[in-house]
Design a protein around this motif. Sequence first.
Motif, PDB file in Angstrom:
ATOM      1  N   PRO A 168       0.807  -1.234   0.000  1.00 13.60           N
ATOM      2  CA  PRO A 168       0.000   0.000   0.000  1.00 13.60           C
ATOM      3  C   PRO A 168       0.831   1.271   0.000  1.00 13.60           C
ATOM      4  O   PRO A 168       0.304   2.355  -0.223  1.00 13.60           O
ATOM      5  CB  PRO A 168      -0.802  -0.127   1.294  1.00 13.60           C
ATOM      6  N   GLY A 169       2.155   1.162   0.264  1.00  8.45           N
ATOM      7  CA  GLY A 169       3.027   2.321   0.133  1.00  8.45           C
ATOM      8  C   GLY A 169       3.548   2.433  -1.283  1.00  8.45           C
ATOM      9  O   GLY A 169       3.181   1.667  -2.165  1.00  8.45           O
TER      10      GLY A 169
ATOM     11  N   THR B  60       0.352   6.100   0.986  1.00  8.19           N
ATOM     12  CA  THR B  60      -0.337   4.865   1.323  1.00  8.19           C
ATOM     13  C   THR B  60      -1.737   4.832   0.719  1.00  8.19           C
ATOM     14  O   THR B  60      -2.383   5.863   0.577  1.00  8.19           O
ATOM     15  CB  THR B  60      -0.456   4.679   2.849  1.00  8.19           C
TER      16      THR B  60
ATOM     17  N   SER C 170      -5.588   3.541   1.457  1.00 10.60           N
ATOM     18  CA  SER C 170      -6.366   3.575   2.689  1.00 10.60           C
ATOM     19  C   SER C 170      -7.585   2.668   2.571  1.00 10.60           C
ATOM     20  O   SER C 170      -8.246   2.641   1.528  1.00 10.60           O
ATOM     21  CB  SER C 170      -6.833   5.008   2.985  1.00 10.60           C
TER      22      SER C 170
ATOM     23  N   THR D  68     -10.563   1.946  -3.132  1.00  7.13           N
ATOM     24  CA  THR D  68      -9.410   1.088  -2.845  1.00  7.13           C
ATOM     25  C   THR D  68      -9.649  -0.375  -3.182  1.00  7.13           C
ATOM     26  O   THR D  68      -8.841  -1.013  -3.872  1.00  7.13           O
ATOM     27  CB  THR D  68      -8.988   1.226  -1.376  1.00  7.13           C
TER      28      THR D  68
ATOM     29  N   SER E  53       5.945   0.764   4.012  1.00  9.90           N
ATOM     30  CA  SER E  53       4.640   1.416   4.214  1.00  9.90           C
ATOM     31  C   SER E  53       4.635   2.092   5.584  1.00  9.90           C
ATOM     32  O   SER E  53       3.915   1.686   6.501  1.00  9.90           O
ATOM     33  CB  SER E  53       3.513   0.385   4.102  1.00  9.90           C
TER      34      SER E  53
ATOM     35  N   THR F 299       1.252   3.712   6.943  1.00  9.59           N
ATOM     36  CA  THR F 299       0.040   2.894   6.911  1.00  9.59           C
ATOM     37  C   THR F 299      -0.215   2.312   8.297  1.00  9.59           C
ATOM     38  O   THR F 299       0.646   1.607   8.830  1.00  9.59           O
ATOM     39  CB  THR F 299       0.185   1.733   5.909  1.00  9.59           C
TER      40      THR F 299
ATOM     41  N   GLN G 196      -4.583  -1.518   8.885  1.00 10.40           N
ATOM     42  CA  GLN G 196      -4.874  -1.262   7.482  1.00 10.40           C
ATOM     43  C   GLN G 196      -3.829  -1.934   6.583  1.00 10.40           C
ATOM     44  O   GLN G 196      -4.174  -2.467   5.523  1.00 10.40           O
ATOM     45  CB  GLN G 196      -4.915   0.243   7.208  1.00 10.40           C
ATOM     46  N   TYR G 197      -2.572  -1.905   7.002  1.00 12.99           N
ATOM     47  CA  TYR G 197      -1.543  -2.580   6.216  1.00 12.99           C
ATOM     48  C   TYR G 197      -1.897  -4.051   6.031  1.00 12.99           C
ATOM     49  O   TYR G 197      -1.856  -4.580   4.909  1.00 12.99           O
ATOM     50  CB  TYR G 197      -0.184  -2.453   6.910  1.00 12.99           C
TER      51      TYR G 197
END
Length: 389
Positions: free
Chosen positions: A136-137, A168, A170, A176, A202, A205, A209-210
Motif C-alpha cells: 500500500p506504500g 499509502t 487507505s 481502494t 509502508s 500505513t 490497514q496494512y
Amino acid sequence: MEHRPGRRDEVRTGCATGDNAGPGSWENNEMSETSGPAFGWRGLGLDVSRHFFGVDDVELVIDLMAEMDLNVLHLHLSDDQGWRIEIPGWPELTERSSGSAVGGDPGGYYTLADWSRICEYAGRHGITVVPESDLPGHTTAALHALPGLNPDGRTPDLHTGIEVGFSTLSTDAPLTDRYIDEVLTQLAGLGSGWVHIGGDESKVTPHDQYRALVRRAVDAVHRAGSRVVAWQEAADLLDPGDVIQVWDRGIGWQGVLDAASRGVGVLLSPGDRAYLDMKYDPDTALGLTWAGTIELRDALEWDPRQYIPGLDPAAVVGVEAFLWSETLRTRDDLSYMLLPRLAAFSQVATRGSGIGQWQEFRSAVGRQAQGWAERGLRWHRSAGVDWPD
C-alpha cells in the motif's frame, strides 16, 4: 470516469512462456551442480518507475540475463514517481501519472503491445517476466491519477524526489478495494503465473490497514490464478507456495523464518550483496550507499543458503539481483551498474555460492568482457581483473 476491467483475453499479451522458462515450481529446487543450476529462481529486478527505460533498453537487459543463465525478469512498474503499464479500464493511471520521473525527467509507459514485445523477447530467451505494482506504500502515482483512492478526495502532486515511506492506500477510500481487485487481476493476466504486490516501506500505513490491504492483494492475485511475491515486510501475510523477497537485514529475520516454516518460499535479494544500484566504491558517480558499497568481489563471495541464520536451506527458492533507478537515466548507466557485478551474481545463482571462487571468476569475467567491448557496452573496471582494452 467509469472503470471497466479488461477481459482476461484482452490483457494476456504474450507473457505465457514455454516449459523451459522461469522458476516453475520452486518446491522442486533440489538441484546439483551437475544436473543444472543451483536455484530455480535466478532473477534480476529492474525499476522502471523512478526512471523509465523503453523496450529496447529492456531487451538489452534480457540479452545480458540470457548470457548469464538468469531466468526471471522482475519489472517494478509503479511507485511514487510514475505509473508504467497500460491497464485497460483504468486509463487515468497512464494518462495522468506516467509522464514524470525522478528529478523531473521524462517518463513513459508500456502499452500492451510494448508489454507483449517484452514478453515475447524474454520468452525466446527462456526468461519469465514478473510484473510488480507496489502497495500500500509507494503509491503516489496511483493516488495522483485516482483521487478516489484518497479518503479526502484530494490529488497529491507527483513525487520527483527519492524519499520513501510517505504514501499509502487507505481502507477508508471509496475506490481502494476495486482498484486492488481489478488492477491486480489484470497484472495476473500480464504475467506468467506470478504477480509481485510490493508491501515494503509502508511507514505511514496503520498496522491494521496494512494487514487488510496486503491480504486483499494476496487474495486478488490468488483468485486470478497466480502466485504472490512480496517484499520482506509482508512475510506473515503470505500463503504456502507464495514467495517472500528478502532485502533488508535491518527488518530482522523472524517473519521470514516463520513464513518459511509455513511453506512460503524465500527469495534472497539482500541490499548489501544484490542491490546493484549501490556504488562500487564511495567515488562512483552513479548509485546510492544506504546498504554500503558493493564491489565485484562482494557480489560474488556469499552463500544465499547461509545468509539468514537458522533458515532451512531448502526454503531458499532462489536469488534476485535488483537495479533501482534513482540515479540512472541512460542505457550506459544501466550497463555500467550491471556489469561486471551481474556476472558475479549469476555465478552465485547458478552454483549456489561464490565463496572461494574469486581466482577462477576473475579470469573468466575478463574474457567475458571482450564481448561487452565488441558491443560497445560500458562497464566498471573493477580492480583485480585483466580487462580488455
